[in-house]
Design a protein around this motif. Structure first.
Motif, PDB file in Angstrom:
ATOM      1  N   ARG A 256       3.241  -3.334  -0.565  1.00 33.42           N
ATOM      2  CA  ARG A 256       3.629  -2.048  -1.292  1.00 33.42           C
ATOM      3  C   ARG A 256       3.417  -2.110  -2.826  1.00 33.42           C
ATOM      4  NH1 ARG A 256       7.224  -3.023   2.906  1.00 33.42           N
ATOM      5  NH2 ARG A 256       7.764  -1.342   4.415  1.00 33.42           N
ATOM      6  N   PHE A 257       3.131  -1.103  -3.372  1.00 37.78           N
ATOM      7  CA  PHE A 257       2.590  -0.796  -4.623  1.00 37.78           C
ATOM      8  C   PHE A 257       3.501   0.080  -5.409  1.00 37.78           C
ATOM      9  CE2 PHE A 257      -1.101  -1.977  -2.093  1.00 37.78           C
ATOM     10  CZ  PHE A 257      -1.546  -3.151  -2.782  1.00 37.78           C
ATOM     11  N   ASP A 258       3.969  -0.186  -6.807  1.00 32.20           N
ATOM     12  CA  ASP A 258       4.691   0.767  -7.587  1.00 32.20           C
ATOM     13  C   ASP A 258       3.630   1.396  -8.340  1.00 32.20           C
ATOM     14  OD1 ASP A 258       7.016   0.379  -6.301  1.00 32.20           O
ATOM     15  OD2 ASP A 258       7.607  -0.945  -7.765  1.00 32.20           O
ATOM     16  N   MET A 259       3.419   2.732  -8.657  1.00 33.40           N
ATOM     17  CA  MET A 259       2.359   3.334  -9.627  1.00 33.40           C
ATOM     18  C   MET A 259       1.248   2.889  -9.346  1.00 33.40           C
ATOM     19  SD  MET A 259       4.418   5.618 -10.974  1.00 33.40           S
ATOM     20  CE  MET A 259       3.400   6.218 -12.017  1.00 33.40           C
ATOM     21  N   PRO A 260       0.574   2.812  -8.282  1.00 34.50           N
ATOM     22  CA  PRO A 260      -0.665   2.043  -8.063  1.00 34.50           C
ATOM     23  C   PRO A 260      -1.956   3.040  -8.616  1.00 34.50           C
ATOM     24  CG  PRO A 260      -0.251   3.233  -6.117  1.00 34.50           C
ATOM     25  CD  PRO A 260       1.085   3.528  -7.052  1.00 34.50           C
ATOM     26  N   HIS A 261      -3.055   2.158  -9.101  1.00 30.82           N
ATOM     27  CA  HIS A 261      -4.072   2.835  -9.774  1.00 30.82           C
ATOM     28  C   HIS A 261      -5.191   2.132  -8.844  1.00 30.82           C
ATOM     29  CE1 HIS A 261      -3.166   4.689 -13.702  1.00 30.82           C
ATOM     30  NE2 HIS A 261      -2.240   4.103 -13.274  1.00 30.82           N
ATOM     31  N   ALA A 262      -5.888   3.042  -7.640  1.00 31.06           N
ATOM     32  CA  ALA A 262      -6.726   2.574  -6.860  1.00 31.06           C
ATOM     33  C   ALA A 262      -8.176   2.970  -7.149  1.00 31.06           C
ATOM     34  CB  ALA A 262      -6.341   3.048  -5.442  1.00 31.06           C
TER      35      ALA A 262
ATOM     36  N   ALA B  52      -4.418  -1.942  -8.550  1.00 29.04           N
ATOM     37  CA  ALA B  52      -3.667  -2.318  -9.494  1.00 29.04           C
ATOM     38  C   ALA B  52      -2.303  -1.742  -9.561  1.00 29.04           C
ATOM     39  CB  ALA B  52      -4.439  -2.014 -10.973  1.00 29.04           C
ATOM     40  N   SER B  53      -1.309  -2.369  -9.824  1.00 25.47           N
ATOM     41  CA  SER B  53       0.049  -1.880  -9.834  1.00 25.47           C
ATOM     42  C   SER B  53       0.892  -2.998 -10.860  1.00 25.47           C
ATOM     43  CB  SER B  53       0.639  -1.990  -8.714  1.00 25.47           C
ATOM     44  OG  SER B  53       1.924  -1.745  -8.571  1.00 25.47           O
ATOM     45  N   PRO B  54       1.948  -2.510 -11.302  1.00 25.86           N
ATOM     46  CA  PRO B  54       2.713  -3.006 -12.299  1.00 25.86           C
ATOM     47  C   PRO B  54       3.826  -4.092 -11.467  1.00 25.86           C
ATOM     48  CG  PRO B  54       3.675  -0.727 -12.319  1.00 25.86           C
ATOM     49  CD  PRO B  54       2.183  -0.800 -11.723  1.00 25.86           C
ATOM     50  N   HIS B  55       3.976  -3.508 -10.006  1.00 22.80           N
ATOM     51  CA  HIS B  55       5.059  -4.281  -9.229  1.00 22.80           C
ATOM     52  C   HIS B  55       4.374  -4.101  -7.722  1.00 22.80           C
ATOM     53  CE1 HIS B  55       8.735  -5.775  -8.216  1.00 22.80           C
ATOM     54  NE2 HIS B  55       8.821  -5.083  -7.046  1.00 22.80           N
ATOM     55  N   ILE B  56       3.999  -5.363  -7.267  1.00 18.12           N
ATOM     56  CA  ILE B  56       3.509  -5.388  -5.751  1.00 18.12           C
ATOM     57  C   ILE B  56       4.400  -6.272  -5.136  1.00 18.12           C
ATOM     58  CG2 ILE B  56       1.685  -6.157  -4.360  1.00 18.12           C
ATOM     59  CD1 ILE B  56      -0.296  -5.794  -6.738  1.00 18.12           C
ATOM     60  N   THR B  57       4.810  -5.936  -3.806  1.00 15.06           N
ATOM     61  CA  THR B  57       5.398  -6.838  -2.863  1.00 15.06           C
ATOM     62  C   THR B  57       4.761  -6.609  -1.505  1.00 15.06           C
ATOM     63  OG1 THR B  57       6.957  -4.746  -2.238  1.00 15.06           O
ATOM     64  CG2 THR B  57       7.920  -6.036  -3.758  1.00 15.06           C
ATOM     65  N   HIS B  58       4.801  -8.047  -0.901  1.00 20.20           N
ATOM     66  CA  HIS B  58       4.174  -8.231   0.313  1.00 20.20           C
ATOM     67  C   HIS B  58       5.282  -8.693   1.414  1.00 20.20           C
ATOM     68  CE1 HIS B  58       1.061  -9.309   3.358  1.00 20.20           C
ATOM     69  NE2 HIS B  58       1.396 -10.349   3.380  1.00 20.20           N
ATOM     70  N   THR B  59       5.015  -8.118   2.563  1.00 17.94           N
ATOM     71  CA  THR B  59       5.894  -8.456   3.759  1.00 17.94           C
ATOM     72  C   THR B  59       5.243  -8.961   4.664  1.00 17.94           C
ATOM     73  OG1 THR B  59       7.514  -6.645   2.998  1.00 17.94           O
ATOM     74  CG2 THR B  59       7.973  -7.889   5.100  1.00 17.94           C
ATOM     75  N   PRO B  60       5.140 -10.516   4.868  1.00 15.48           N
ATOM     76  CA  PRO B  60       4.011 -11.165   5.798  1.00 15.48           C
ATOM     77  C   PRO B  60       4.707 -10.802   7.366  1.00 15.48           C
ATOM     78  CG  PRO B  60       5.144 -12.618   4.192  1.00 15.48           C
ATOM     79  CD  PRO B  60       5.765 -11.494   4.124  1.00 15.48           C
ATOM     80  N   GLN B  61       5.884 -10.734   7.634  1.00 18.25           N
ATOM     81  CA  GLN B  61       6.158 -10.285   9.241  1.00 18.25           C
ATOM     82  C   GLN B  61       5.527  -8.873   9.463  1.00 18.25           C
ATOM     83  OE1 GLN B  61       8.447 -11.155   6.767  1.00 18.25           O
ATOM     84  NE2 GLN B  61       9.267 -13.212   7.427  1.00 18.25           N
TER      85      GLN B  61
ATOM     86  N   VAL C 275       6.370 -11.434  -4.357  1.00 15.67           N
ATOM     87  CA  VAL C 275       6.677 -10.577  -5.430  1.00 15.67           C
ATOM     88  C   VAL C 275       5.496 -10.676  -6.519  1.00 15.67           C
ATOM     89  CG1 VAL C 275       8.031  -9.219  -6.704  1.00 15.67           C
ATOM     90  CG2 VAL C 275       9.032  -9.981  -4.790  1.00 15.67           C
ATOM     91  N   ILE C 276       4.726  -9.737  -6.931  1.00 15.02           N
ATOM     92  CA  ILE C 276       3.822 -10.055  -8.006  1.00 15.02           C
ATOM     93  C   ILE C 276       3.920  -8.939  -9.011  1.00 15.02           C
ATOM     94  CG2 ILE C 276       1.396 -10.511  -8.454  1.00 15.02           C
ATOM     95  CD1 ILE C 276       0.841 -11.006  -5.693  1.00 15.02           C
ATOM     96  N   GLU C 277       3.873  -9.178 -10.179  1.00 11.84           N
ATOM     97  CA  GLU C 277       3.939  -8.325 -11.701  1.00 11.84           C
ATOM     98  C   GLU C 277       2.541  -8.221 -12.261  1.00 11.84           C
ATOM     99  OE1 GLU C 277       6.644  -6.779 -12.000  1.00 11.84           O
ATOM    100  OE2 GLU C 277       7.947  -7.911 -10.872  1.00 11.84           O
ATOM    101  N   ASN C 278       2.279  -6.897 -12.321  1.00  9.06           N
ATOM    102  CA  ASN C 278       1.193  -6.415 -13.242  1.00  9.06           C
ATOM    103  C   ASN C 278      -0.191  -7.244 -12.604  1.00  9.06           C
ATOM    104  OD1 ASN C 278       2.491  -4.974 -15.307  1.00  9.06           O
ATOM    105  ND2 ASN C 278       3.167  -6.703 -16.126  1.00  9.06           N
TER     106      ASN C 278
END
Length: 206
Positions: free
Chosen positions: A93-99, A79-88, A59-62
């Motif tokens: 996943r990104f919240d409010m992404p700016h791509a 870029a996102s204020p909240h990023i979660t990665h599921t290795p399995q 889980v990564i913030e900003n």
């Protein structure tokens, strides 16, 4: 006649005292037994693969995530204020992404949405909820609910109703395909548009 009665009363009292003494011990033993059974059941319960697959590993913030192709060229910035990665599942996943989508000429296409999902295996980005894509040079923008993007072929498409506009012109359709390298856009399904005539020059004579 009094001695048997005295002996009987004494035995009754001893019996009551023994019951009172055994009752706390019985409660303690019962508690230990239940705790042991619960611990044993927890140890013997097999792990749930489906539940583990849904657990995020990071889980990564900003933060900003950068993607490169096999040749080492930058293809995306997310870029996102909240990023979660599921290795399995190899899913991010990104919240409010700016791509920022970069085509073969290094032009930058901007995209925003309420949420985003990146498949690490296919390098496919899905933007969902109030999605907007803006072209770098042409000045047109695309609004839709869900937009998919294949970074390998630089192909974006939507199977939800779209609005393509370059004010004062605008067009609506049910589906869209866009290729970033060639700036080619194809609209499908109930295509309709609004194209106002160009205003006459003030210097023109009747």
């Amino acid at each position: 006649m009094q001695r048997p009665s005295f002996i009987h009363a004494t035995l009754v009292r001893l019996s009551r005292l023994q019951k009172r003494a055994w009752l706390p011990l019985l409660l303690v033993a019962l508690g230990v037994l239940l705790a042991w059974l619960d611990l044993r059941g927890t140890r013997q319960a097999p792990p749930d693969p489906a539940a583990r697959a849904e657990e995020p590993g990071h889980v990564i913030e900003n933060a900003e995530l950068k993607l490169y192709d096999d040749a080492g060229n930058l293809t995306q910035r997310l870029a996102s204020p909240h990023i979660t990665h599921t290795p399995q599942q190899a899913i991010t996943r990104f919240d409010m992404p700016h791509a920022t989508l970069i085509d073969s000429e290094q032009r930058e296409w901007r995209a925003t949405a309420n949420s985003g999902t990146l498949s690490g295996q296919q390098q496919r980005l899905t933007l969902d909820g109030d999605t907007r894509l803006t072209a770098p040079d042409e000045g047109w923008q695309l609004d839709t609910r869900t937009l998919h993007y294949d970074s390998v072929n630089r192909h974006a498409w939507s199977d939800t109703p779209v609005l393509l506009q370059q004010p004062p012109q605008r067009m609506r359709a049910q589906k869209l395909d866009a290729w970033l390298d060639t700036s080619e856009v194809r609209l499908k399904g109930q295509v309709r548009g609004h194209h106002p005539p160009a205003a006459a020059s003030a210097k023109e004579t009747p």
